[in-house]
Design an enzyme around this catalytic site. Structure first.
Site, PDB file in Angstrom:
ATOM      1  N   GLY A 120       0.830  -1.214   0.000  1.00  0.00           N
ATOM      2  CA  GLY A 120       0.000   0.000   0.000  1.00  0.00           C
ATOM      3  C   GLY A 120       0.860   1.258   0.000  1.00  0.00           C
ATOM      4  O   GLY A 120       2.015   1.250   0.432  1.00  0.00           O
ATOM      5  N   ARG A 154      -1.708   8.621   3.533  1.00  0.00           N
ATOM      6  CA  ARG A 154      -2.087   9.477   4.666  1.00  0.00           C
ATOM      7  C   ARG A 154      -0.937   9.768   5.629  1.00  0.00           C
ATOM      8  O   ARG A 154      -1.065  10.608   6.505  1.00  0.00           O
ATOM      9  CB  ARG A 154      -3.271   8.847   5.414  1.00  0.00           C
ATOM     10  CG  ARG A 154      -4.589   9.126   4.721  1.00  0.00           C
ATOM     11  CD  ARG A 154      -5.715   8.334   5.322  1.00  0.00           C
ATOM     12  NE  ARG A 154      -5.660   6.919   4.924  1.00  0.00           N
ATOM     13  CZ  ARG A 154      -6.443   5.972   5.428  1.00  0.00           C
ATOM     14  NH1 ARG A 154      -7.318   6.284   6.365  1.00  0.00           N
ATOM     15  NH2 ARG A 154      -6.349   4.736   4.998  1.00  0.00           N
ATOM     16  N   LYS A 169       5.265   3.917   4.178  1.00  0.00           N
ATOM     17  CA  LYS A 169       4.641   3.799   5.500  1.00  0.00           C
ATOM     18  C   LYS A 169       5.264   2.718   6.365  1.00  0.00           C
ATOM     19  O   LYS A 169       5.562   2.944   7.545  1.00  0.00           O
ATOM     20  CB  LYS A 169       3.140   3.525   5.349  1.00  0.00           C
ATOM     21  CG  LYS A 169       2.450   3.240   6.673  1.00  0.00           C
ATOM     22  CD  LYS A 169       0.936   3.292   6.566  1.00  0.00           C
ATOM     23  CE  LYS A 169       0.364   2.119   5.839  1.00  0.00           C
ATOM     24  NZ  LYS A 169      -1.122   2.150   5.839  1.00  0.00           N
ATOM     25  N   GLU A 207     -17.051  -5.328   2.877  1.00  0.00           N
ATOM     26  CA  GLU A 207     -16.279  -4.099   3.049  1.00  0.00           C
ATOM     27  C   GLU A 207     -17.207  -2.923   3.343  1.00  0.00           C
ATOM     28  O   GLU A 207     -18.357  -2.897   2.901  1.00  0.00           O
ATOM     29  CB  GLU A 207     -15.447  -3.812   1.792  1.00  0.00           C
ATOM     30  CG  GLU A 207     -14.320  -4.802   1.577  1.00  0.00           C
ATOM     31  CD  GLU A 207     -13.387  -4.887   2.776  1.00  0.00           C
ATOM     32  OE1 GLU A 207     -12.744  -3.892   3.115  1.00  0.00           O
ATOM     33  OE2 GLU A 207     -13.311  -5.964   3.397  1.00  0.00           O
ATOM     34  N   LYS A 260      35.398   9.854  25.932  1.00  0.00           N
ATOM     35  CA  LYS A 260      35.259   9.108  24.679  1.00  0.00           C
ATOM     36  C   LYS A 260      36.382   8.095  24.560  1.00  0.00           C
ATOM     37  O   LYS A 260      37.529   8.416  24.851  1.00  0.00           O
ATOM     38  CB  LYS A 260      35.308  10.079  23.493  1.00  0.00           C
ATOM     39  CG  LYS A 260      35.071   9.398  22.158  1.00  0.00           C
ATOM     40  CD  LYS A 260      35.862  10.017  21.026  1.00  0.00           C
ATOM     41  CE  LYS A 260      37.308   9.544  21.008  1.00  0.00           C
ATOM     42  NZ  LYS A 260      38.055   9.947  19.808  1.00  0.00           N
ATOM     43  N   ASN A 272      43.465  15.469  22.224  1.00  0.00           N
ATOM     44  CA  ASN A 272      43.727  14.206  21.533  1.00  0.00           C
ATOM     45  C   ASN A 272      43.848  14.369  20.031  1.00  0.00           C
ATOM     46  O   ASN A 272      44.255  13.458  19.346  1.00  0.00           O
ATOM     47  CB  ASN A 272      42.630  13.185  21.858  1.00  0.00           C
ATOM     48  CG  ASN A 272      41.265  13.669  21.438  1.00  0.00           C
ATOM     49  OD1 ASN A 272      41.003  14.872  21.396  1.00  0.00           O
ATOM     50  ND2 ASN A 272      40.379  12.742  21.121  1.00  0.00           N
ATOM     51  N   SER A 326      43.787  21.153  38.284  1.00  0.00           N
ATOM     52  CA  SER A 326      42.704  21.745  37.490  1.00  0.00           C
ATOM     53  C   SER A 326      43.235  22.515  36.292  1.00  0.00           C
ATOM     54  O   SER A 326      44.349  23.037  36.313  1.00  0.00           O
ATOM     55  CB  SER A 326      41.896  22.708  38.367  1.00  0.00           C
ATOM     56  OG  SER A 326      41.262  21.967  39.376  1.00  0.00           O
ATOM     57  N   ALA A 350      48.244  22.726  38.664  1.00  0.00           N
ATOM     58  CA  ALA A 350      47.071  23.303  37.993  1.00  0.00           C
ATOM     59  C   ALA A 350      47.503  24.256  36.891  1.00  0.00           C
ATOM     60  O   ALA A 350      48.537  24.912  36.989  1.00  0.00           O
ATOM     61  CB  ALA A 350      46.202  24.018  39.018  1.00  0.00           C
TER      62      ALA A 350
END
Ligand code: UD1
Ligand code: MG
Length: 454
Positions: free
Chosen positions: A11, A15, A22, A151, A348, A383, A402, A420
């Site tokens: 089909g 719609r 579909k 139908e 990552k 990286n 830090s 740091a």
């Protein structure tokens, strides 16, 4: 009994108002047709034939790894015509089940029941709807025997008042089917070859027809537009959530939980609101998943607490880790166990050994980090040199101050301390303090500038 399954999927799906066919629209992250194929596979038939439409090549292309036979129906001349196209694929079999590619929630268990009931002839799955508009109606005689299907467009006002509808899903003896398909015509309101006409032919031939009515209407609901797609998506999620809760998973709000894949889980797992689980996800015992978190293809160990707003993808999180809020753990990451990963930390393709902590505002990529390492706030592994990715290695017990940039490839020795604010582009030795920054000085006699008079 040799079974063949024919899935009708030719089909247009007008719609949906979409360039995507579909049956390829996803429900719970998986194409509608794939749901139906997966259900068909559970019955272990000899063959699964999928009838797709002319120009709908995207359908077989998208599902090319499925063990099905693709049958093209160049013109959509009706459901009976569609089944006829696929009969070659079922040669030599005893029984055929017809499914629809846009009726995704059908369950194998229901089809087994249908087959049992249809063993002497034809079985059709039906359901009673308060509003049967648009569907074919099941017409029974006074003894409740199914006589035929009419139908919507061909029905008399009397017939239209019948609320038992044809789902379209049928189980039919193979030998009769060939004969009946050859006999159905298209002299009806839509000028189509209706598969439903075989019911009247069976009755005329004295072959018993079972109308198998089921309670769960959602299982037989077809999708024509995006409103129905969303409704069935909710129904699917409601079912999955109910299953999980019955198996011992706490969902703080089952209406705000989405599963697009498979979830394995241990005991006493708690999932807060708006959590999305995708692909293959495993949660160990006593795992807590915080609100608004996305888990995609990952394995989470026992007693891991994931707080709000985290995204974890293609990663392995060992037991006892504390993640989030606002952590992003990207593909190829392994946290071995008892790690702390805090807010605005992105990791990552890195392995972080037991007990190491990255608590604030850091990027760690392509790294191998030992045990009990402390990565200070704002640490970045540089990286990428613009062309290639390089690795950062940090030994056990190292302390990274830090706001440090670790310019890869670079190695930090075990027990090393990095001051740091350093930019570390050469390896740092173990157990020593290494820093790279201008010395702090105080300028004697310096004064702030004063605004000049004009
Ligand atoms: C059909 C049934 C109706 C039933 C309803 C349930 C017939 C004649 N009618 O009506 O009794 O209540 O489904 O949803 O069978 N298809 C093809 N090729 C075609 C025509 C259809 O592959 O030539 C496929 C469609 O993609 C769809 C299914 O068959 O998956 C049903 O077709 P559709 O046009 O939706 O049939 P309905 O008119 O809804
Ligand atoms: Mg339809």
């Amino acid at each position: 009994m040799k079974l063949g399954i024919i899935i009708l999927a030719a089909g247009q799906g007008t719609r949906m108002r979409s360039k995507l066919p579909k049956v390829l629209h996803p429900l719970a992250g998986k194409p509608l047709l794939k749901h139906v194929i997966d259900c068909a596979k559970e019955l272990e038939p000899e063959t699964i034939a999928v009838v797709y439409g002319h120009g709908g090549e995207l359908v077989p292309e998208s599902l090319s790894t499925e063990p099905v036979e693709w049958v093209e129906q160049a013109k959509q001349l009706g459901t009976g015509h569609a089944v006829a196209q696929a009969m070659k694929a079922t040669r030599g079999l005893d029984r055929v089940i017809v499914l629809y590619g846009d009726v995704p929630l059908i369950r194998a268990e229901t089809l087994r029941h249908l087959n049992d009931r249809a063993a002497q002839g034809v079985g059709v799955l039906t359901v009673e709807l308060s509003d049967p508009t648009g569907y074919g109606r099941i017409l029974r005689d006074d003894a409740r025997h199914v006589m035929r299907i009419v139908e919507q467009k061909d029905a008399t006002p009397d017939e239209l008042s019948v609320c038992e509808i044809n789902s379209g899903i049928m189980s039919i003896g193979r030998s009769n089917l060939d004969d009946w398909l050859a006999r159905i015509g298209n002299d009806n309101a839509q000028g189509e070859f209706y598969l439903t006409d075989i019911v009247g032919l069976a009755v005329a031939d004295g072959v018993p027809v079972e109308g198998v009515m089921i309670d769960n209407a959602a299982e037989l609901m077809g999708i024509n537009d995006r409103v129905q797609l969303a409704a069935l998506e909710r129904e699917y999620q409601r079912q999955r959530a109910a299953e999980l809760m019955r198996q011992g998973v706490t969902l703080l709000d089952p209406a705000r939980f989405d599963l697009r894949g498979t979830l394995r889980y241990g005991r006493d797992v708690t999932i807060d609101i708006n959590v999305l689980i995708e692909g293959d996800v495993t949660l160990g015992d006593d795992v807590h998943v915080g609100a608004n978190t996305v888990l995609r293809n990952c394995c989470i160990g026992d007693e891991v607490h994931i707080r709000e707003n985290c995204v974890i993808e293609d990663a392995k999180i060992g037991p006892g880790c504390r993640i989030g809020p606002f952590s992003r753990i990207r593909p190829g990451t392994e946290l071995v166990g008892a790690n702390h990963v805090g807010n605005f930390v992105e990791i990552k393709k890195s392995r972080i050994d037991e007990g190491s902590k990255i608590n604030h505002l850091s990027y760690v990529g392509d790294s191998v980090i030992g045990r009990k390492v402390n990565i200070g706030a704002g640490t970045i592994t540089c990286n990428y040199d613009g062309a290639n990715k390089h690795q950062t290695r940090i030994g056990d017990g190292a302390f990274i101050g830090s706001n440090t940039a670790l310019v890869a490839p670079v190695a930090i020795g075990p027990g090393a301390t990095i001051g740091a604010g350093s930019i570390i582009s050469k390896d740092a030795p173990e157990e020593r303090l290494t820093l790279s920054r201008a010395k702090q000085t105080t300028i004697e006699g310096w004064r702030r500038p004063i605004k000049e008079k004009k």
